[in-house]
Design an enzyme around this catalytic site. Structure first.
Site, PDB file in Angstrom:
ATOM      1  N   ASP A 108       0.858  -1.181   0.000  1.00 52.31           N
ATOM      2  CA  ASP A 108       0.000   0.000   0.000  1.00 52.31           C
ATOM      3  C   ASP A 108       0.907   1.247   0.000  1.00 52.31           C
ATOM      4  O   ASP A 108       1.875   1.304  -0.771  1.00 52.31           O
ATOM      5  CB  ASP A 108      -0.947  -0.081   1.208  1.00 52.31           C
ATOM      6  CG  ASP A 108      -2.062   0.941   1.196  1.00 52.31           C
ATOM      7  OD1 ASP A 108      -3.043   0.737   0.466  1.00 52.31           O
ATOM      8  OD2 ASP A 108      -1.940   1.941   1.925  1.00 52.31           O
ATOM      9  N   TYR A 218      -2.499  11.600   1.519  1.00 55.22           N
ATOM     10  CA  TYR A 218      -3.242  11.692   0.257  1.00 55.22           C
ATOM     11  C   TYR A 218      -3.195  13.106  -0.314  1.00 55.22           C
ATOM     12  O   TYR A 218      -3.257  13.288  -1.531  1.00 55.22           O
ATOM     13  CB  TYR A 218      -4.685  11.251   0.493  1.00 55.22           C
ATOM     14  CG  TYR A 218      -4.799   9.784   0.816  1.00 55.22           C
ATOM     15  CD1 TYR A 218      -5.116   8.859  -0.167  1.00 55.22           C
ATOM     16  CD2 TYR A 218      -4.574   9.312   2.107  1.00 55.22           C
ATOM     17  CE1 TYR A 218      -5.213   7.504   0.126  1.00 55.22           C
ATOM     18  CE2 TYR A 218      -4.661   7.958   2.403  1.00 55.22           C
ATOM     19  CZ  TYR A 218      -4.980   7.067   1.412  1.00 55.22           C
ATOM     20  OH  TYR A 218      -5.050   5.725   1.702  1.00 55.22           O
ATOM     21  N   HIS A 273      -6.738  -7.178  -0.378  1.00 48.48           N
ATOM     22  CA  HIS A 273      -5.694  -6.170  -0.233  1.00 48.48           C
ATOM     23  C   HIS A 273      -4.843  -6.371   1.015  1.00 48.48           C
ATOM     24  O   HIS A 273      -3.673  -6.001   1.024  1.00 48.48           O
ATOM     25  CB  HIS A 273      -6.360  -4.786  -0.184  1.00 48.48           C
ATOM     26  CG  HIS A 273      -5.400  -3.654  -0.179  1.00 48.48           C
ATOM     27  ND1 HIS A 273      -4.457  -3.465  -1.166  1.00 48.48           N
ATOM     28  CD2 HIS A 273      -5.252  -2.617   0.689  1.00 48.48           C
ATOM     29  CE1 HIS A 273      -3.762  -2.367  -0.910  1.00 48.48           C
ATOM     30  NE2 HIS A 273      -4.214  -1.841   0.208  1.00 48.48           N
TER      31      HIS A 273
END
Length: 294
Positions: A108, A218, A273
């Site tokens: 990730d 982000y 994931h």
């Protein structure tokens, strides 16, 4: 942390903190002996994510597992959440711990940071495992847009977290409900995400500065796009293993690495994931086979 993480001898790992030249103080733990191996977690997870994998690797490697800046028990600075800066944190930590050369595994956002470590410090990184991530500038922003051909992996949160202040407004006080759903939703086997892991990730997100730090990662997307495109002008030379989940990003991780590296192999696992939570034994086997061949 109050949570037990054990090595292959069922002994507790050794926790510590290092204050870096930037003033950031990183929490980390170490275990095992042998060549240095760095494990980097994703978001909204912490170093606790690797607890099931550590005892499967510590017999063969000196494992270093940090909390990235702003996450877990590392400090929460106001800035520096772009992956190039995070990479510099990691490289300095490894120097402080006496590891000039090391292997690196990232998943990730930890994989995005691992790519920047490899690109910025190529003489130090012996091999790279890039797991379940899309690099900003090479596909992450496109996957944040809805595509009916892959609705289950619509990474809507990338755009949502990028908006300033609104995610904090909506999630503060609801961290438990939100992150429990979020983490389990990205798994193929949601029952594999243990309650103690959920509690740790919620603790991290709920502490002062926790949500801000997560979302600021982000919000550094534009800086990450520019840094990745610049770094990709020179292909990585070290061996790279791309690992994808059949039920999530999958083979796209191979395509990502083929754009930035010369020596890429690919493995896929039939899970979601959260691979280190869902299939630690299969995952650690892939790691050992790759790392011990390089």
């Amino acid at each position: 942390m109050g949570l037990s993480i054990l090595d292959h001898k069922e002994q507790p790992v050794a926790h510590g903190r290092k204050r870096l030249s930037t003033g950031v103080r990183l929490h980390y733990y170490v275990a095992g002996s042998g060549p240095a191996l760095l494990l980097q977690h994703g978001i909204p997870k912490t170093s606790y994510y690797w607890r099931k994998v550590v005892p499967l690797l510590s017999e063969h490697f000196t494992i270093v597992v940090p909390d990235l800046r702003g996450i877990g028990d590392s400090t929460h600075p106001d800035s520096g959440y772009d992956m190039a800066t995070v990479a510099d944190d990691i490289a300095e930590l490894m120097s402080e711990l006496g590891h000039d050369k090391f292997h690196i595994i990232g998943e990730d956002w930890g994989a995005a940071a691992a790519y920047q470590v490899a690109a910025r410090y190529p003489s130090r990184v012996q091999s790279l495992v890039f797991q379940e991530m899309l690099l900003p500038g090479f596909g992450l922003e496109e996957w944040a847009q809805f595509n009916p051909q892959r609705p289950e992996t619509h990474l809507w949160h990338v755009a949502f977290y990028h908006v300033r202040d609104v995610p904090e407004l909506l999630i503060t006080g609801r961290e438990r409900e939100y992150f429990t759903w979020f983490i389990k939703n990205e798994a193929y086997d949601p029952t594999s995400i243990d309650d103690d892991a959920i509690e740790e990730y919620i603790r991290s997100a709920s502490q002062p500065g926790g949500l801000r730090s997560i979302f600021n990662i982000y919000r550094a997307t534009e800086a990450n796009m520019a840094a990745n495109k610049k770094a990709a002008e020179k292909s990585l030379k070290m061996p790279v293993l791309a690992i994808g989940s059949r039920d999530f990003i999958g083979r796209e991780v191979e395509k990502q690495m083929q754009k930035v590296a010369e020596n890429v192999s690919y493995k896929e696992l039939n899970y979601g994931h959260q691979l280190a939570e869902e299939c630690p034994n299969e995952l650690a086997k892939l790691y050992r086979e790759f790392l011990q061949s390089h």
